[in-house]
Design an enzyme around this catalytic site. Structure first.
Site, mmCIF file in Angstrom:
data_model
loop_
_atom_site.group_PDB
_atom_site.id
_atom_site.type_symbol
_atom_site.label_atom_id
_atom_site.label_comp_id
_atom_site.label_asym_id
_atom_site.label_seq_id
_atom_site.Cartn_x
_atom_site.Cartn_y
_atom_site.Cartn_z
ATOM 1 N N LYS A 275 1.347 30.445 -16.458
ATOM 2 C CA LYS A 275 -0.104 30.567 -16.575
ATOM 3 C C LYS A 275 -0.651 31.440 -15.450
ATOM 4 O O LYS A 275 -0.017 31.587 -14.406
ATOM 5 C CB LYS A 275 -0.754 29.177 -16.471
ATOM 6 C CG LYS A 275 -0.553 28.276 -17.659
ATOM 7 C CD LYS A 275 -1.242 26.947 -17.428
ATOM 8 C CE LYS A 275 -1.020 25.994 -18.583
ATOM 9 N NZ LYS A 275 -1.596 26.459 -19.860
ATOM 10 N N ARG A 349 3.513 20.231 -27.714
ATOM 11 C CA ARG A 349 3.944 19.926 -29.084
ATOM 12 C C ARG A 349 5.428 19.606 -29.137
ATOM 13 O O ARG A 349 5.877 18.831 -29.978
ATOM 14 C CB ARG A 349 3.571 21.101 -30.002
ATOM 15 C CG ARG A 349 4.233 22.397 -29.663
ATOM 16 C CD ARG A 349 3.490 23.613 -30.213
ATOM 17 N NE ARG A 349 2.262 23.912 -29.471
ATOM 18 C CZ ARG A 349 1.459 24.931 -29.748
ATOM 19 N NH1 ARG A 349 1.728 25.734 -30.763
ATOM 20 N NH2 ARG A 349 0.376 25.140 -29.033
HETATM 21 N N1 BES Z 1 -2.013 22.139 -21.561
HETATM 22 C C1 BES Z 1 -2.285 23.368 -22.230
HETATM 23 C C2 BES Z 1 -3.627 23.361 -22.960
HETATM 24 C C3 BES Z 1 -4.841 23.239 -22.076
HETATM 25 C C4 BES Z 1 -5.397 24.359 -21.496
HETATM 26 C C5 BES Z 1 -5.434 22.009 -21.843
HETATM 27 C C6 BES Z 1 -6.514 24.240 -20.684
HETATM 28 C C7 BES Z 1 -6.547 21.894 -21.043
HETATM 29 C C8 BES Z 1 -7.088 23.010 -20.460
HETATM 30 C C9 BES Z 1 -1.189 23.664 -23.245
HETATM 31 O O1 BES Z 1 0.069 23.226 -22.894
HETATM 32 C C10 BES Z 1 -1.119 25.140 -23.397
HETATM 33 O O2 BES Z 1 -0.778 25.781 -22.445
HETATM 34 N N2 BES Z 1 -1.438 25.645 -24.578
HETATM 35 C C11 BES Z 1 -1.406 27.046 -24.827
HETATM 36 C C12 BES Z 1 -0.680 27.279 -26.124
HETATM 37 C C13 BES Z 1 -0.370 28.711 -26.394
HETATM 38 C C14 BES Z 1 0.692 29.208 -25.431
HETATM 39 C C15 BES Z 1 0.132 28.841 -27.811
HETATM 40 C C16 BES Z 1 -2.838 27.540 -24.903
HETATM 41 O O3 BES Z 1 -3.698 26.812 -25.431
HETATM 42 O O4 BES Z 1 -3.112 28.624 -24.409
HETATM 43 MN MN MN Z 2 1.129 24.630 -21.714
#
Ligand code: BES
Ligand code: MN
Ligand code: ZN
Length: 497
Positions: A275, A349
């Site tokens: 990230k 997931r």
């Molecule tokens: N934990 C995150 C989602 C999230 C982001 C929750 C910000 C709360 C605040 C999740 O694991 C994630 O990173 N999701 C990605 C998925 C993508 C890579 C397909 C996302 O939402 O960007």
């Molecule tokens: Mn994630």
């Protein structure tokens, strides 16, 4: 304030401290309130006019050193219209009242009375719960007090009611719920250097004190079960992964349980698909789904709910490391289905896939509801006031929607469909873990749907509601504990007895 001590007493005029009463949007007050206020009643309408106070819901009128009352301040809180006030409204009123308590501490009385009569025992319990939740703070790691900060003291709050013993009884089960929310908030607020999977498992195991049966699966046990999806996510961390299964057996012996499953990513760096730095600290809360499940199991056990319930949480840390899983890896889940990893940041997931399959096959539940801070996409779609609801079952859907309206923890139904499901088909495995930029919350839910069989199932994407969500009358903390009240209400309405 440092601490809130709550008690119930009869209607009477207080001899010190702060007095809080309620009036509606015609400035009407109840008979018990009228009696307590005595002559002050005569000056109320003038004071209201001077302050442009109309009694609309949540509005506040302060009268300092009211004549003829032995209190330092009288606070009148507006209720708006009083017909049809719900559980969530009394929570809000309790929160508003608690917001007026002095930081420095002292005595306070809230008069649980409305124009049409004293509040019911259940309404009083909600009022008290609202006060309790409003005063929640996470200050475990603050060691210093700033010079300009007022010293904090504890407040002795008496809620004046028609019949203290019944209010006290009703409060006992509401307090169990408030404690469950508090527990969830504490877990979410804990930083990831303290709350890693093993430590989370130890905290969950504390529920044994409430006669919850707690089983902890370690890496060896999960390898034996074939949980290749969950284990892959955690393999880059110095902290071992865990699955914790909590069981509360308050229902009929052998009756199929209701089941709650939580995403417990103790920290989500994104892994190798790392990230960006900005805001990454919030990912200590990526275990909010799991925290909610623990808080809910606490509430059900502490109030001796007449239901069999299973709570299962997948605890991992998603880190970049020489041993991390990578984009392109193909994982074998416990169900036997294979998953091609496109993005290691779509890890939640993968964790849920194995826990859902495990709970479904091992416990044969009546339904499964999972909670997960699963996607940023759900925040784009719904913001912070509704969680995304995805479900294969219309009855579960309408029950959750209704529970959301009653508790104020609202959900909004999102679609599932074969056309979305196709988006996660893979050329080299049974599926891939992302489905492209569009409909990201939906394709995430479609992956989960492939692991629940025919069992009634609902997925709540709580990324927008669990943390960093807007503050309101009953929450001033970064973590809301969202979902505990919603699901406790669902169980109480439909699955007990
Ligand atoms: N934990 C995150 C989602 C999230 C982001 C929750 C910000 C709360 C605040 C999740 O694991 C994630 O990173 N999701 C990605 C998925 C993508 C890579 C397909 C996302 O939402 O960007
Ligand atoms: Mn994630
Ligand atoms: Zn995540």
């Amino acid at each position: 304030m440092a601490d809130l001590k709550l008690g119930f007493g009869p209607f009477r005029a207080p001899s010190e401290g702060i007095l809080v009463v309620f009036c509606d949007d015609s400035l009407n007050i109840g008979a018990a309130t009228r009696k307590i206020l005595g002559k002050v009643v005569d000056s109320l309408s003038k004071a209201a006019a001077a302050e442009h106070f109309t009694g609309k819901s949540g509005a506040v009128l302060d009268i300092v050193l009211p004549a003829d009352l032995n209190v330092s301040r009288l606070t009148v809180i507006g209720t708006g219209k009083t017909n049809g006030l719900k559980s969530k409204d009394f929570l809000k009123l309790g929160g508003a009242a608690a917001g007026k308590l002095p930081r420095a501490g002292g005595d306070a009385m809230v008069v649980a009375d409305l124009p049409d009569g004293p509040m019911s025992a259940d309404a009083v319990a909600d009022l008290a719960a609202g006060a309790k939740l409003r005063t929640y703070k996470f200050e475990r790691y603050k060691t210093k007090q700033k010079d300009d900060e007022e010293k904090q003291g504890s407040v002795d709050l008496t809620i004046a009611v028609a019949h203290p013993p019944t209010a006290t009884r009703s409060w006992r089960s509401r307090e169990a719920l408030a404690d469950g929310v508090t527990l969830a908030r504490d877990l979410i607020n804990e930083p990831a250097n303290v709350l890693y999977p093993e430590e989370f498992a130890r905290r969950a195991a504390r529920l044994r004190k409430l006669d919850v049966v707690v089983d902890v699966l370690d890496v060896r046990a999960m390898k034996r079960l074939g949980m290749g999806a969950l284990l892959a996510v955690g393999q880059g961390s110095m902290h071992e992964s865990r699955v914790v299964v909590m069981r509360w057996n308050g229902g009929k012996r052998g009756a199929p349980p209701v089941a709650f499953i939580g995403k417990g990513v103790c920290f989500d760096t994104g892994g190798v698909s790392i990230k960006q730095a900005s805001g990454m600290e919030d990912m200590k809360g990526d275990m909010a789904g799991a925290a909610c499940v623990v808080g809910l199991m606490h509430a059900l056990a502490a109030r001796h709910a007449k239901v069999n319930a299973v709570g299962a949480i997948g605890l991992v840390e998603n880190m970049p490391d020489g041993n991390s899983y990578r984009p392109g890896d193909i994982l074998k889940s416990m169900s036997g289905q294979t998953i091609e990893v496109i993005n290691t940041d779509a890890e939640g997931r993968l964790v849920l896939a194995d826990v859902l399959h495990y709970v479904n096959t091992k416990h044969k539940p009546k339904f499964m509801i999972d909670l997960a801070t699963l996607t940023g996409a759900i925040m784009v779609a719904l913001g912070h006031e509704h969680a995304g609801l995805f479900t294969n079952n219309d009855e579960l859907s309408s029950r959750l929607l209704a529970a959301g309206e009653a508790t104020g923890e609202r959900v909004w139904r999102m679609p599932l469909a074969p056309e979305y499901d196709k988006l996660i088909d893979s050329k080299v495995a049974d599926m891939k873990n992302t489905g492209g930029r569009h409909g990201g919350a939906i394709t995430a839910a479609q992956l989960l749907a492939r692991f629940v069989g025919k069992t009634p199932w609902a997925h709540l994407d709580i990324a927008g509601t669990a943390m960093a969500s807007p503050q309101n009358e009953i929450n001033k903390s970064w973590s809301s504990g969202w979902g505990v009240r919603l699901l406790d209400h669902l169980v109480a309405e439909h699955y007990e007895g």
